[in-house]
Design a protein around this motif. Structure first.
Motif, PDB file in Angstrom:
ATOM      1  N   ILE A 224       0.888  -1.277  -0.034  1.00  0.00           N
ATOM      2  CA  ILE A 224       0.034   0.214  -0.138  1.00  0.00           C
ATOM      3  C   ILE A 224       0.910   1.160   0.120  1.00  0.00           C
ATOM      4  CG2 ILE A 224      -1.746   1.523   1.434  1.00  0.00           C
ATOM      5  CD1 ILE A 224      -2.929  -1.234   2.105  1.00  0.00           C
TER       6      ILE A 224
ATOM      7  N   ILE B 212      -5.527  -2.800   6.313  1.00  0.00           N
ATOM      8  CA  ILE B 212      -6.562  -2.012   5.198  1.00  0.00           C
ATOM      9  C   ILE B 212      -7.279  -1.004   6.160  1.00  0.00           C
ATOM     10  CG2 ILE B 212      -8.441  -2.119   3.601  1.00  0.00           C
ATOM     11  CD1 ILE B 212      -7.510  -4.993   2.664  1.00  0.00           C
ATOM     12  N   PHE B 213      -7.723  -1.377   7.401  1.00  0.00           N
ATOM     13  CA  PHE B 213      -8.480  -0.558   8.130  1.00  0.00           C
ATOM     14  C   PHE B 213      -7.775   0.713   8.558  1.00  0.00           C
ATOM     15  CE2 PHE B 213      -9.745   0.784  12.255  1.00  0.00           C
ATOM     16  CZ  PHE B 213     -11.294   0.688  12.327  1.00  0.00           C
ATOM     17  N   THR B 214      -6.661   0.180   9.182  1.00  0.00           N
ATOM     18  CA  THR B 214      -5.679   1.036   9.539  1.00  0.00           C
ATOM     19  C   THR B 214      -5.421   2.183   8.572  1.00  0.00           C
ATOM     20  OG1 THR B 214      -4.542  -0.228  11.307  1.00  0.00           O
ATOM     21  CG2 THR B 214      -3.287   1.518  10.682  1.00  0.00           C
ATOM     22  N   PHE B 215      -4.927   1.597   7.227  1.00  0.00           N
ATOM     23  CA  PHE B 215      -4.584   2.863   6.344  1.00  0.00           C
ATOM     24  C   PHE B 215      -5.731   3.636   5.930  1.00  0.00           C
ATOM     25  CE2 PHE B 215      -4.402   4.151   1.626  1.00  0.00           C
ATOM     26  CZ  PHE B 215      -3.138   4.793   1.913  1.00  0.00           C
ATOM     27  N   LEU B 216      -6.924   2.992   5.598  1.00  0.00           N
ATOM     28  CA  LEU B 216      -7.987   3.880   5.547  1.00  0.00           C
ATOM     29  C   LEU B 216      -8.373   4.904   6.526  1.00  0.00           C
ATOM     30  CD1 LEU B 216     -10.182   1.340   3.493  1.00  0.00           C
ATOM     31  CD2 LEU B 216      -8.959   3.166   2.339  1.00  0.00           C
ATOM     32  N   ILE B 217      -8.731   4.271   7.700  1.00  0.00           N
ATOM     33  CA  ILE B 217      -8.862   5.075   8.762  1.00  0.00           C
ATOM     34  C   ILE B 217      -7.856   6.259   9.209  1.00  0.00           C
ATOM     35  CG2 ILE B 217      -9.794   5.209  11.204  1.00  0.00           C
ATOM     36  CD1 ILE B 217     -11.648   4.159   9.407  1.00  0.00           C
TER      37      ILE B 217
ATOM     38  N   CYS C  69      -5.925   7.836   6.749  1.00  0.00           N
ATOM     39  CA  CYS C  69      -6.007   8.739   5.874  1.00  0.00           C
ATOM     40  C   CYS C  69      -7.182   9.846   6.399  1.00  0.00           C
ATOM     41  CB  CYS C  69      -6.415   8.025   4.643  1.00  0.00           C
ATOM     42  SG  CYS C  69      -4.814   7.267   3.668  1.00  0.00           S
ATOM     43  N   ILE C  70      -8.277   9.083   7.075  1.00  0.00           N
ATOM     44  CA  ILE C  70      -9.670   9.778   7.209  1.00  0.00           C
ATOM     45  C   ILE C  70      -9.160  10.901   8.761  1.00  0.00           C
ATOM     46  CG2 ILE C  70     -11.794   9.767   8.198  1.00  0.00           C
ATOM     47  CD1 ILE C  70     -12.349   7.225   6.590  1.00  0.00           C
TER      48      ILE C  70
ATOM     49  N   SER D 232      -6.832  13.465   7.332  1.00  0.00           N
ATOM     50  CA  SER D 232      -7.356  14.498   6.286  1.00  0.00           C
ATOM     51  C   SER D 232      -8.101  15.541   7.290  1.00  0.00           C
ATOM     52  CB  SER D 232      -8.431  13.920   5.406  1.00  0.00           C
ATOM     53  OG  SER D 232      -7.731  13.084   4.568  1.00  0.00           O
TER      54      SER D 232
ATOM     55  N   TYR E 203      -8.032   0.064  15.752  1.00  0.00           N
ATOM     56  CA  TYR E 203      -8.391  -1.384  15.122  1.00  0.00           C
ATOM     57  C   TYR E 203      -8.372  -2.363  16.337  1.00  0.00           C
ATOM     58  CZ  TYR E 203      -8.770  -5.405  12.404  1.00  0.00           C
ATOM     59  OH  TYR E 203      -9.152  -6.982  12.343  1.00  0.00           O
TER      60      TYR E 203
END
Length: 264
Positions: free
Chosen positions: A159, A197-202, A204-205, A208, A239
């Motif tokens: 990723i 995947i959860f860690t990367f997406l959250i 990023c949120i 931001s 997580y």
């Protein structure tokens, strides 16, 4: 027991303050007693009591009167609270010991990456070792954990590698550091492919929201460098505590939506 674990946490947090200050500056942890970072006065024992010394000294050095960073007691309290929270959720299962040690490593990552914009390899390696220990332990009862966490390691590295490559192609500069790549890969070995995947997406949120807010209130400039490591840590902690519950809730919600759409 909860009180004892909280006290242990703030004591460890006090040690982490010394670690966070010394490691980026190349100072050995075993080198002498703690000193004021301004006048270098050697601190007395009563000036080293976690949290209470900061309150007793009113946030100032007893020697030169310079302000002591509020991050010191915050780090101590945060460590104590996270230790206690881990105990309340996991009791004394293997997860408690692994996650407490992981949190102990991740707290320095937050401050060192934020303040110095890099993550020491020894910290990422420590998380990877903890992930390997946890994976091997769990494999005795469930062999699926081997491919779940092994895939998490690979996806975590992939990723950040892809984001780095895209950033270099578009902006002609490094979008993320190798420290972030090593951190997410190491976390993948601990929390598996779903967790990474959860860690990367959250992450990023969270990044931001915080970064846009800091720019809006003019604390940071638009082109300021972003330390992404702390946001990965925040998301990973979420997580570890609530990941499975959140994923199950999302899957149930998604399943309900699909069912409703198919039966319209």
């Amino acid at each position: 027991m909860g009180v004892l674990i909280f006290i242990l946490g703030i004591l460890i947090g006090s040690f982490l303050n010394a670690f966070i200050y010394r490691i980026p500056r190349g100072i050995k942890i075993s080198t002498g007693r703690s000193q004021c970072t301004h006048c270098h006065k050697e601190l007395k024992w009563y000036e080293l009591v976690p949290v209470f010394s900061y309150i007793f000294l009113r946030g100032k050095c007893s020697g030169c009167g310079e302000k002591i960073s509020i991050l010191y007691p915050i780090t101590e309290l945060l460590t104590g609270v996270l230790y206690l929270f881990t105990h309340l959720i996991f009791g004394f299962q293997i997860e408690f010991f692994i996650y407490v040690l992981t949190i102990t490593v991740m707290i320095p990552i937050i401050r060192i990456d934020y303040e110095h914009k890099y993550i020491p390899d020894r910290l990422n390696l420590s998380i990877l070792v903890l992930g390997l220990i946890y994976t091997i332990h769990q494999a005795f009862t469930d062999l699926n954990i081997l491919w779940i966490n092994g895939l998490g390691f690979l996806i975590g590295a992939l990723i950040i590698f892809i984001v780095r490559w895209i950033g270099q192609q578009i902006y002609k500069r490094e979008a993320m550091g190798f420290g972030d790549l090593k951190l997410l890969a190491a976390l993948g070995m601990l929390i598996g492919w779903q967790g990474v995947i959860f860690t990367f997406l959250i992450g990023c949120i969270i990044a931001s929201i915080i970064e846009v807010t800091l720019i809006a209130v003019k604390v940071k400039q638009r082109d300021s460098e972003i330390a992404f490591g702390p946001y990965l840590v925040y998301a990973a902690i979420i997580y570890m505590f609530f990941g499975e519950t959140l994923i199950n809730f999302y899957m149930d919600l998604l399943g309900g939506v699909l069912y409703a759409v198919l039966h319209l």
